[in-house]
Write a protein that holds these residues in place. Structure first.
Motif, PDB file in Angstrom:
ATOM      1  N   GLN A 209       0.819  -1.202   0.000  1.00 50.54           N
ATOM      2  CA  GLN A 209       0.000   0.000   0.000  1.00 50.54           C
ATOM      3  C   GLN A 209       0.865   1.268   0.000  1.00 50.54           C
ATOM      4  OE1 GLN A 209      -3.743  -0.340   2.552  1.00 50.54           O
ATOM      5  NE2 GLN A 209      -2.714  -2.279   3.002  1.00 50.54           N
ATOM      6  N   ILE A 210       2.013   1.202   0.654  1.00 51.69           N
ATOM      7  CA  ILE A 210       2.938   2.338   0.609  1.00 51.69           C
ATOM      8  C   ILE A 210       3.462   2.527  -0.803  1.00 51.69           C
ATOM      9  CG2 ILE A 210       5.198   3.166   1.384  1.00 51.69           C
ATOM     10  CD1 ILE A 210       4.572   1.864   4.103  1.00 51.69           C
ATOM     11  N   LEU A 211       3.762   1.413  -1.484  1.00 45.24           N
ATOM     12  CA  LEU A 211       4.204   1.508  -2.883  1.00 45.24           C
ATOM     13  C   LEU A 211       3.086   2.076  -3.757  1.00 45.24           C
ATOM     14  CD1 LEU A 211       6.189  -1.831  -3.326  1.00 45.24           C
ATOM     15  CD2 LEU A 211       7.125   0.478  -3.196  1.00 45.24           C
ATOM     16  N   ALA A 212       1.851   1.678  -3.487  1.00 43.93           N
ATOM     17  CA  ALA A 212       0.722   2.207  -4.248  1.00 43.93           C
ATOM     18  C   ALA A 212       0.599   3.715  -4.052  1.00 43.93           C
ATOM     19  CB  ALA A 212      -0.574   1.505  -3.823  1.00 43.93           C
ATOM     20  N   PHE A 213       0.843   4.176  -2.822  1.00 42.29           N
ATOM     21  CA  PHE A 213       0.829   5.606  -2.529  1.00 42.29           C
ATOM     22  C   PHE A 213       1.835   6.344  -3.413  1.00 42.29           C
ATOM     23  CE2 PHE A 213       3.079   9.000  -0.263  1.00 42.29           C
ATOM     24  CZ  PHE A 213       2.049   9.897  -0.006  1.00 42.29           C
ATOM     25  N   HIS A 214       3.058   5.805  -3.486  1.00 43.57           N
ATOM     26  CA  HIS A 214       4.093   6.460  -4.285  1.00 43.57           C
ATOM     27  C   HIS A 214       3.776   6.385  -5.775  1.00 43.57           C
ATOM     28  CE1 HIS A 214       6.694   7.428  -0.967  1.00 43.57           C
ATOM     29  NE2 HIS A 214       6.659   6.182  -0.529  1.00 43.57           N
ATOM     30  N   GLU A 215       3.188   5.270  -6.221  1.00 46.62           N
ATOM     31  CA  GLU A 215       2.807   5.162  -7.629  1.00 46.62           C
ATOM     32  C   GLU A 215       1.736   6.193  -7.975  1.00 46.62           C
ATOM     33  OE1 GLU A 215       3.967   3.304 -10.264  1.00 46.62           O
ATOM     34  OE2 GLU A 215       5.597   3.021  -8.823  1.00 46.62           O
ATOM     35  N   GLN A 216       0.776   6.370  -7.070  1.00 51.43           N
ATOM     36  CA  GLN A 216      -0.274   7.358  -7.303  1.00 51.43           C
ATOM     37  C   GLN A 216       0.308   8.762  -7.362  1.00 51.43           C
ATOM     38  OE1 GLN A 216      -4.537   7.568  -5.466  1.00 51.43           O
ATOM     39  NE2 GLN A 216      -3.161   8.534  -3.989  1.00 51.43           N
ATOM     40  N   ARG A 217       1.259   9.045  -6.460  1.00 56.81           N
ATOM     41  CA  ARG A 217       1.883  10.372  -6.454  1.00 56.81           C
ATOM     42  C   ARG A 217       2.664  10.616  -7.746  1.00 56.81           C
ATOM     43  NH1 ARG A 217       4.659  13.130  -1.340  1.00 56.81           N
ATOM     44  NH2 ARG A 217       2.435  13.472  -1.023  1.00 56.81           N
ATOM     45  N   LYS A 218       3.403   9.592  -8.195  1.00 54.19           N
ATOM     46  CA  LYS A 218       4.163   9.740  -9.435  1.00 54.19           C
ATOM     47  C   LYS A 218       3.229   9.959 -10.617  1.00 54.19           C
ATOM     48  CE  LYS A 218       6.591   5.993  -8.591  1.00 54.19           C
ATOM     49  NZ  LYS A 218       7.531   4.847  -8.737  1.00 54.19           N
ATOM     50  N   ASP A 227       0.192  18.395 -18.603  1.00 56.93           N
ATOM     51  CA  ASP A 227      -0.758  19.441 -19.011  1.00 56.93           C
ATOM     52  C   ASP A 227      -0.471  20.796 -18.377  1.00 56.93           C
ATOM     53  OD1 ASP A 227      -1.607  19.221 -16.387  1.00 56.93           O
ATOM     54  OD2 ASP A 227      -3.436  18.113 -16.862  1.00 56.93           O
ATOM     55  N   GLY A 228       0.606  20.857 -17.576  1.00 59.92           N
ATOM     56  CA  GLY A 228       0.991  22.134 -16.977  1.00 59.92           C
ATOM     57  C   GLY A 228       0.076  22.597 -15.870  1.00 59.92           C
ATOM     58  N   ALA A 229      -0.810  21.705 -15.403  1.00 58.96           N
ATOM     59  CA  ALA A 229      -1.762  22.091 -14.357  1.00 58.96           C
ATOM     60  C   ALA A 229      -1.597  21.199 -13.146  1.00 58.96           C
ATOM     61  CB  ALA A 229      -3.196  21.976 -14.901  1.00 58.96           C
ATOM     62  N   LEU A 230      -2.036  21.680 -12.006  1.00 58.08           N
ATOM     63  CA  LEU A 230      -2.031  20.870 -10.800  1.00 58.08           C
ATOM     64  C   LEU A 230      -3.115  19.812 -10.897  1.00 58.08           C
ATOM     65  CD1 LEU A 230      -1.769  23.656  -8.090  1.00 58.08           C
ATOM     66  CD2 LEU A 230       0.016  22.013  -8.655  1.00 58.08           C
ATOM     67  N   PRO A 231      -2.905  18.612 -10.266  1.00 60.35           N
ATOM     68  CA  PRO A 231      -3.997  17.646 -10.190  1.00 60.35           C
ATOM     69  C   PRO A 231      -5.227  18.303  -9.562  1.00 60.35           C
ATOM     70  CG  PRO A 231      -1.940  16.671  -9.441  1.00 60.35           C
ATOM     71  CD  PRO A 231      -1.676  18.132  -9.634  1.00 60.35           C
ATOM     72  N   ALA A 232      -6.407  17.870  -9.964  1.00 56.20           N
ATOM     73  CA  ALA A 232      -7.645  18.522  -9.542  1.00 56.20           C
ATOM     74  C   ALA A 232      -7.770  18.632  -8.027  1.00 56.20           C
ATOM     75  CB  ALA A 232      -8.845  17.752 -10.104  1.00 56.20           C
ATOM     76  N   ALA A 233      -7.480  17.524  -7.325  1.00 54.14           N
ATOM     77  CA  ALA A 233      -7.631  17.548  -5.861  1.00 54.14           C
ATOM     78  C   ALA A 233      -6.675  18.547  -5.233  1.00 54.14           C
ATOM     79  CB  ALA A 233      -7.388  16.142  -5.287  1.00 54.14           C
ATOM     80  N   THR A 234      -5.450  18.595  -5.759  1.00 54.42           N
ATOM     81  CA  THR A 234      -4.460  19.530  -5.233  1.00 54.42           C
ATOM     82  C   THR A 234      -4.877  20.968  -5.527  1.00 54.42           C
ATOM     83  OG1 THR A 234      -2.713  17.914  -5.560  1.00 54.42           O
ATOM     84  CG2 THR A 234      -2.033  20.208  -5.299  1.00 54.42           C
ATOM     85  N   ALA A 235      -5.390  21.203  -6.758  1.00 53.99           N
ATOM     86  CA  ALA A 235      -5.818  22.548  -7.133  1.00 53.99           C
ATOM     87  C   ALA A 235      -6.923  23.059  -6.217  1.00 53.99           C
ATOM     88  CB  ALA A 235      -6.305  22.546  -8.590  1.00 53.99           C
ATOM     89  N   ASP A 251      -2.465  18.683   9.589  1.00 55.62           N
ATOM     90  CA  ASP A 251      -1.514  17.632   9.859  1.00 55.62           C
ATOM     91  C   ASP A 251      -1.170  16.895   8.579  1.00 55.62           C
ATOM     92  OD1 ASP A 251      -3.350  16.911  12.839  1.00 55.62           O
ATOM     93  OD2 ASP A 251      -1.518  18.099  12.615  1.00 55.62           O
ATOM     94  N   VAL A 252       0.069  16.462   8.481  1.00 58.06           N
ATOM     95  CA  VAL A 252       0.439  15.657   7.330  1.00 58.06           C
ATOM     96  C   VAL A 252      -0.268  14.329   7.433  1.00 58.06           C
ATOM     97  CG1 VAL A 252       2.348  14.523   6.139  1.00 58.06           C
ATOM     98  CG2 VAL A 252       2.700  16.755   7.184  1.00 58.06           C
ATOM     99  N   PRO A 253      -1.051  13.922   6.422  1.00 60.23           N
ATOM    100  CA  PRO A 253      -1.815  12.676   6.529  1.00 60.23           C
ATOM    101  C   PRO A 253      -0.888  11.472   6.535  1.00 60.23           C
ATOM    102  CG  PRO A 253      -1.956  13.585   4.304  1.00 60.23           C
ATOM    103  CD  PRO A 253      -1.273  14.611   5.148  1.00 60.23           C
ATOM    104  N   ALA A 254      -1.245  10.461   7.314  1.00 65.39           N
ATOM    105  CA  ALA A 254      -0.433   9.245   7.372  1.00 65.39           C
ATOM    106  C   ALA A 254      -0.626   8.436   6.120  1.00 65.39           C
ATOM    107  CB  ALA A 254      -0.849   8.410   8.596  1.00 65.39           C
ATOM    108  N   VAL A 255       0.434   7.702   5.737  1.00 59.14           N
ATOM    109  CA  VAL A 255       0.332   6.827   4.576  1.00 59.14           C
ATOM    110  C   VAL A 255      -0.659   5.708   4.872  1.00 59.14           C
ATOM    111  CG1 VAL A 255       1.601   5.186   3.155  1.00 59.14           C
ATOM    112  CG2 VAL A 255       2.659   7.326   3.826  1.00 59.14           C
ATOM    113  N   MET A 256      -0.578   5.179   6.093  1.00 61.67           N
ATOM    114  CA  MET A 256      -1.475   4.108   6.504  1.00 61.67           C
ATOM    115  C   MET A 256      -2.115   4.480   7.845  1.00 61.67           C
ATOM    116  SD  MET A 256      -1.852   1.498   4.574  1.00 61.67           S
ATOM    117  CE  MET A 256      -2.402   0.324   5.810  1.00 61.67           C
TER     118      MET A 256
END
Length: 258
Positions: A209-218, A227-235, A251-256
């Protein structure tokens, strides 16, 4: 040959930090590979790269062992293998019991790396009466009714738990009561142990699941770069004035989840 019951590693008494202890197996693995290729010496930069750490950290870690290498030559591979093995307690025999001989437990029993690293699988234990007497990796499985006697007879101080989560704490309690002081836990649950008992937890699902987190971030970064834009959720968070890396309460959200 010495057993794990009467000899303990020297790392704590020598004041080696836990973070350094955690890296020693990485160095040992890299050094063993060099030794198998008959490489006599290695520089701190080469060994650090092979172990996946930076060279300054490696030199600091080795200073706790009293090893500083030789300028222009590097570290003696065979001596470091011996020195790290000694610090980790691998120059003696450590009998281990594995409790829970399902698919994972059987795979652990068949792992050939235990013997070469100072560990001897003394017994395989399972609660299923149908498993009793069946050989796994050449070792007959024994029933949990005999757990305490097995630990005493073999002088075991290290136990491996590979049971389902629901049975893990009860098994842990029995191991501790029988004299086991170190536990490697593969069950997907957090164990409660008294002071003086060390537990190392290996949870494959959490690592995935930690690897999935990093894959999603990448994937999000690649989309933004494309596209030169921020991801929708981040925007949306930035527009609302929140830090993109913080949760709703700052707070910084926990990975798990804990």
């Amino acid at each position: 040959m010495a057993t794990g019951r009467t000899h303990r590693p020297a790392t704590r008494s020598r004041g080696i930090p836990e973070a350094t202890v955690a890296r020693l197996p990485l160095y040992l693995r890299a050094l063993t590979a060099l030794s198998e290729r008959s490489v006599p010496t290695v520089s701190s930069e080469e060994l650090a790269a092979a172990a996946g750490v930076n060279s300054a950290k490696l030199r600091k870690d080795f200073s706790y062992l009293g090893s500083y290498g030789t300028r222009g030559v590097g570290y003696d591979v065979e001596y470091l293998v011996y020195q790290i093995s000694r610090e980790l307690g691998l120059t003696q025999d450590w009998p281990v019991v594995i409790v829970g001989i399902g698919n994972l437990g059987a795979a652990l029993a068949n792992y050939g790396g235990f013997a070469s690293r100072g560990f001897r699988v003394a017994a395989l234990i399972d609660a299923d009466p149908a498993m009793a007497g069946k050989p796994v990796a050449g070792i007959p499985v024994q029933h949990t009714d005999d757990l305490e006697k097995i630990i005493k007879d073999n002088g075991v101080s290290i136990g491996v738990i590979a049971t389902p989560a629901g049975a893990a704490q009860q098994v842990c309690d029995r191991l501790v009561a029988a004299g086991v002081t170190s536990i490697l836990n593969f069950a997907p649950t957090v164990l409660s142990v008294p002071d003086g008992v060390d537990v190392r937890k290996v949870d494959l699902s959490i690592e995935l699941q930690i690897l999935a987190f990093h894959e999603q971030r990448k994937a999000g970064e690649e989309t933004a770069a494309g596209d030169g834009a921020l991801p929708a959720a981040t925007a949306r968070r930035v527009a609302a004035g929140d830090d993109a890396d913080q949760g709703p309460d700052g707070d910084v959200p926990a990975v798990m989840p804990a």
